[in-house]
Scaffold this motif. Structure first.
Motif, PDB file in Angstrom:
ATOM      1  N   ALA A 167       0.815  -1.212   0.000  1.00  0.00           N
ATOM      2  CA  ALA A 167       0.000   0.000   0.000  1.00  0.00           C
ATOM      3  C   ALA A 167       0.847   1.258   0.000  1.00  0.00           C
ATOM      4  CB  ALA A 167      -0.935  -0.001   1.221  1.00  0.00           C
ATOM      5  N   ALA A 168       2.015   1.219   0.618  1.00  0.00           N
ATOM      6  CA  ALA A 168       2.859   2.412   0.678  1.00  0.00           C
ATOM      7  C   ALA A 168       3.341   2.838  -0.700  1.00  0.00           C
ATOM      8  CB  ALA A 168       4.057   2.165   1.598  1.00  0.00           C
ATOM      9  N   LEU A 169       3.337   1.913  -1.672  1.00  0.00           N
ATOM     10  CA  LEU A 169       3.798   2.249  -3.016  1.00  0.00           C
ATOM     11  C   LEU A 169       2.834   3.176  -3.752  1.00  0.00           C
ATOM     12  CD1 LEU A 169       5.203  -1.185  -4.235  1.00  0.00           C
ATOM     13  CD2 LEU A 169       6.465   0.780  -3.334  1.00  0.00           C
ATOM     14  N   GLN A 170       1.680   3.450  -3.157  1.00  0.00           N
ATOM     15  CA  GLN A 170       0.767   4.414  -3.760  1.00  0.00           C
ATOM     16  C   GLN A 170       1.354   5.822  -3.756  1.00  0.00           C
ATOM     17  OE1 GLN A 170      -2.957   4.106  -1.681  1.00  0.00           O
ATOM     18  NE2 GLN A 170      -3.123   1.896  -2.008  1.00  0.00           N
ATOM     19  N   SER A 171       2.296   6.077  -2.869  1.00  0.00           N
ATOM     20  CA  SER A 171       2.935   7.394  -2.789  1.00  0.00           C
ATOM     21  C   SER A 171       4.103   7.468  -3.770  1.00  0.00           C
ATOM     22  CB  SER A 171       3.427   7.646  -1.357  1.00  0.00           C
ATOM     23  OG  SER A 171       4.282   8.766  -1.312  1.00  0.00           O
ATOM     24  N   ARG A 172       4.060   8.445  -4.688  1.00  0.00           N
ATOM     25  CA  ARG A 172       5.147   8.617  -5.641  1.00  0.00           C
ATOM     26  C   ARG A 172       6.445   8.985  -4.934  1.00  0.00           C
ATOM     27  NH1 ARG A 172       7.452  13.093  -7.953  1.00  0.00           N
ATOM     28  NH2 ARG A 172       8.469  12.777  -9.979  1.00  0.00           N
ATOM     29  N   ASN A 173       6.349   9.844  -3.936  1.00  0.00           N
ATOM     30  CA  ASN A 173       7.548  10.229  -3.208  1.00  0.00           C
ATOM     31  C   ASN A 173       8.193   9.027  -2.526  1.00  0.00           C
ATOM     32  OD1 ASN A 173       7.404  12.915  -3.918  1.00  0.00           O
ATOM     33  ND2 ASN A 173       6.378  13.562  -2.045  1.00  0.00           N
ATOM     34  N   VAL A 190      10.575   8.315   6.117  1.00  0.00           N
ATOM     35  CA  VAL A 190       9.642   7.323   5.589  1.00  0.00           C
ATOM     36  C   VAL A 190       8.227   7.619   6.060  1.00  0.00           C
ATOM     37  CG1 VAL A 190       8.985   4.881   5.716  1.00  0.00           C
ATOM     38  CG2 VAL A 190      11.364   5.509   5.293  1.00  0.00           C
ATOM     39  N   THR A 191       8.076   7.983   7.334  1.00  0.00           N
ATOM     40  CA  THR A 191       6.742   8.234   7.873  1.00  0.00           C
ATOM     41  C   THR A 191       6.134   9.520   7.338  1.00  0.00           C
ATOM     42  OG1 THR A 191       7.629   9.392   9.804  1.00  0.00           O
ATOM     43  CG2 THR A 191       7.384   7.004   9.964  1.00  0.00           C
ATOM     44  N   ASP A 192       6.944  10.428   6.801  1.00  0.00           N
ATOM     45  CA  ASP A 192       6.414  11.660   6.213  1.00  0.00           C
ATOM     46  C   ASP A 192       5.803  11.431   4.835  1.00  0.00           C
ATOM     47  OD1 ASP A 192       7.242  13.056   8.399  1.00  0.00           O
ATOM     48  OD2 ASP A 192       8.966  14.013   7.437  1.00  0.00           O
ATOM     49  N   LEU A 193       6.177  10.355   4.180  1.00  0.00           N
ATOM     50  CA  LEU A 193       5.795  10.162   2.782  1.00  0.00           C
ATOM     51  C   LEU A 193       4.580   9.280   2.588  1.00  0.00           C
ATOM     52  CD1 LEU A 193       9.361   9.664   1.238  1.00  0.00           C
ATOM     53  CD2 LEU A 193       8.078  11.785   1.540  1.00  0.00           C
ATOM     54  N   VAL A 194       4.067   8.650   3.653  1.00  0.00           N
ATOM     55  CA  VAL A 194       2.953   7.723   3.508  1.00  0.00           C
ATOM     56  C   VAL A 194       1.873   8.055   4.524  1.00  0.00           C
ATOM     57  CG1 VAL A 194       4.426   5.859   2.650  1.00  0.00           C
ATOM     58  CG2 VAL A 194       3.979   6.036   5.100  1.00  0.00           C
ATOM     59  N   HIS A 227      -0.554   3.148   6.314  1.00  0.00           N
ATOM     60  CA  HIS A 227       0.415   2.425   5.488  1.00  0.00           C
ATOM     61  C   HIS A 227       1.799   2.373   6.132  1.00  0.00           C
ATOM     62  CE1 HIS A 227      -2.237   3.832   1.857  1.00  0.00           C
ATOM     63  NE2 HIS A 227      -2.826   2.895   2.584  1.00  0.00           N
ATOM     64  N   LEU A 228       1.864   2.721   7.428  1.00  0.00           N
ATOM     65  CA  LEU A 228       3.167   2.834   8.075  1.00  0.00           C
ATOM     66  C   LEU A 228       3.900   1.504   8.125  1.00  0.00           C
ATOM     67  CD1 LEU A 228       5.149   4.672   9.537  1.00  0.00           C
ATOM     68  CD2 LEU A 228       3.938   4.188  11.671  1.00  0.00           C
ATOM     69  N   TYR A 229       3.194   0.433   8.532  1.00  0.00           N
ATOM     70  CA  TYR A 229       3.845  -0.874   8.601  1.00  0.00           C
ATOM     71  C   TYR A 229       4.305  -1.326   7.220  1.00  0.00           C
ATOM     72  CZ  TYR A 229       2.747  -1.808  13.488  1.00  0.00           C
ATOM     73  OH  TYR A 229       2.698  -1.764  14.853  1.00  0.00           O
ATOM     74  N   SER A 230       3.492  -1.058   6.213  1.00  0.00           N
ATOM     75  CA  SER A 230       3.870  -1.411   4.850  1.00  0.00           C
ATOM     76  C   SER A 230       5.133  -0.666   4.437  1.00  0.00           C
ATOM     77  CB  SER A 230       2.722  -1.081   3.888  1.00  0.00           C
ATOM     78  OG  SER A 230       3.123  -1.232   2.548  1.00  0.00           O
ATOM     79  N   ALA A 231       5.196   0.640   4.751  1.00  0.00           N
ATOM     80  CA  ALA A 231       6.360   1.438   4.355  1.00  0.00           C
ATOM     81  C   ALA A 231       7.624   0.961   5.082  1.00  0.00           C
ATOM     82  CB  ALA A 231       6.099   2.918   4.662  1.00  0.00           C
ATOM     83  N   ILE A 232       7.507   0.711   6.381  1.00  0.00           N
ATOM     84  CA  ILE A 232       8.681   0.275   7.145  1.00  0.00           C
ATOM     85  C   ILE A 232       9.172  -1.074   6.642  1.00  0.00           C
ATOM     86  CG2 ILE A 232       9.468  -0.439   9.433  1.00  0.00           C
ATOM     87  CD1 ILE A 232       7.549   1.665  10.581  1.00  0.00           C
TER      88      ILE A 232
END
Length: 447
Positions: free
Chosen positions: A26-32, A149-153, A157-162
């Motif tokens: 889910a975190a991949l939805q963010s382009r940044n 990382v937490t600023d971009l998602v 979606h935090l667990y996904s990003a981490i």
């Protein structure tokens, strides 16, 4: 008489909504975030390429596994001095600009080491000096990167990003050793350093393409009680067990698991399988780590019970690896070590970031990394000396036994319940049946 079939059925409890499997990505939805992930992946591959070449070159120049441990310690020790400063910087300065500066500085140091090696002027102290410089830069870079990382998602979606961020690190650990082993065997370690220097162009371009308008602007922080407790709010972090217990657990294991490359290089030298064998061992660990990162990406929460059992798995795999009689059986155990270790540290990372308040998250990650790398720095020379004088098999066994003992002590501090707090006069008692103990700091338990 009413038949049983005609009786109205009692309403069934509403099931909790399940988390769809697509939340793994889910975190991949963010382009940044995708840009950050791209730069992180390439830079990590280059970093691991240099790390393997660096360890092998020090061992080749000195013939002493302790010197490899000292080099590792010099690269990790600056976190003790500058880790908290890196967390403070993450909370007060634009993270993207800071990361651009740290990536450029790391590339310059890698290029200098490449020139020294390719011209034949490199010595062990050159490598150790560069390792210390890289450690100073990493002490600033890593708290900022983890907080970025937490600023971009989205928060959901935090667990996904981490976990995805951890996956890129493991992908680098999977690819970098193979690239490094091939370069060392074909053209020498100097070209591994040169490749690492060139690789930092990718994250610099990626950070330049990140849209700053989609990055939350830092807001002025009011003078809250938590911030007034101590400079930087550090006392507020230390007083929260949901933060310091996972950090203490990570430190106990980091002291020995961070020195695994030192043990594996000594193992490869003892068995006479050379740089290719060392790269193979590291590759297998990375395969297990990648699997662990993918499993961790499916998690939506963590508990201290889960962290404890994961720590038990890490200790058990180290003890199992110490008992393996052949390189191939050792490689199988190393895959388990990589998987369990990644599950543990990814869970600790996520637990600390979720528990920390937004205005203190950078400093919370600074404390976490200070403990993680500081304990790793202390363990580097210790494990190097054990490998040199007692053998790498004993090094693996102690890497499982000592953290297991620390885990028992930490678990006792968690499972022993405190006596219930006495409510102040005039306070209404908590309704029975809630399953929660009254506490004057209930609000601080929820970030």
């Amino acid at each position: 008489m009413t038949r049983a079939a005609d009786r109205p059925e009692p309403p069934s409890p509403r099931p909790k909504p399940s988390i769809p499997r697509r939340t793994r990505l889910a975190a991949l939805q963010s382009r940044n975030f995708r840009l950050l992930l791209l730069g992180q992946t390439v830079a990590t591959i280059g970093m691991w390429t240099q790390r393997i070449a660096q360890d092998w070159l020090v061992l080749s120049l000195t013939g002493d596994a302790t010197a490899v441990g000292v080099t590792t310690a010099l690269q990790l020790a600056p976190m003790l001095l500058f880790g908290l400063a890196g967390g403070w910087i993450a909370d007060h300065y634009p993270k993207r600009r800071v990361l651009q500066a740290t990536q450029a500085a790391t590339g310059v140091l890698a290029a200098m080491l490449a020139v020294l090696t390719l011209t034949g002027h490199v010595t062990a102290w050159h490598i150790q000096l560069m390792a210390a410089g890289l450690g100073i830069i990493a002490a600033i870079d890593q708290p900022v990167r983890l907080a970025f990382v937490t600023d971009l998602v989205e928060r959901d979606h935090l667990y996904s990003a981490i976990s995805l961020n951890s996956s890129t690190y493991q992908l680098g650990a999977l690819t970098g050793p193979a690239v490094s082993g091939a370069l060392i065997s074909a053209v020498g370690p100097g070209w591994a350093f040169a490749l690492n220097a060139v690789s930092y162009a990718v994250p610099l371009i990626a950070f330049a393409c990140i849209d700053p308008d989609r990055i939350p602007r830092p807001r002025p922080r009011p003078a809250t009680r938590a911030a007034a407790l101590a400079p930087g709010g550090m006392r507020a972090l230390v007083r929260r067990p949901e933060i310091w217990r996972p950090i203490a657990l990570a430190g106990a294991f980091s002291m020995f698991t961070s020195s695994l490359p030192v043990t594996l290089s000594a193992y490869a030298r003892t068995l006479g399988i050379g740089a290719s064998g060392y790269a193979m061992f590291t590759f297998v660990v990375a395969v297990g780590s990648m699997l662990g990162a993918l499993i961790a990406a499916g998690r939506t929460r963590t508990t201290m019970h889960g962290l404890t059992w994961t720590g038990c798995a890490v200790a058990a795999t180290y003890l199992l690896a110490a008992a393996m009689p052949t390189p191939w059986s050792l490689a199988c155990a190393l895959a388990g070590i990589g998987m369990a270790t990644t599950l543990l540290f990814t869970a600790v990372n996520a637990t600390v970031q979720v528990a920390a308040d937004t205005e203190l998250r950078g400093r919370a990650m600074g404390v976490y990394l200070l403990v993680f790398f500081g304990c790793g720095a202390l363990g580097g020379p210790l494990i190097g000396a054990i490998n040199q004088h007692l053998g790498p098999r004993i090094g693996l066994a102690l890497a499982g036994a000592v953290p297991a003992a620390a885990l028992v002590l930490l678990s006792l501090s968690y499972f022993v319940r405190r006596p219930a707090a006495v409510p102040p006069p005039g306070a209404s008692p908590r309704p029975s049946g809630t399953g929660q103990e009254p506490t004057p700091h209930t609000r601080s338990r929820h970030p």
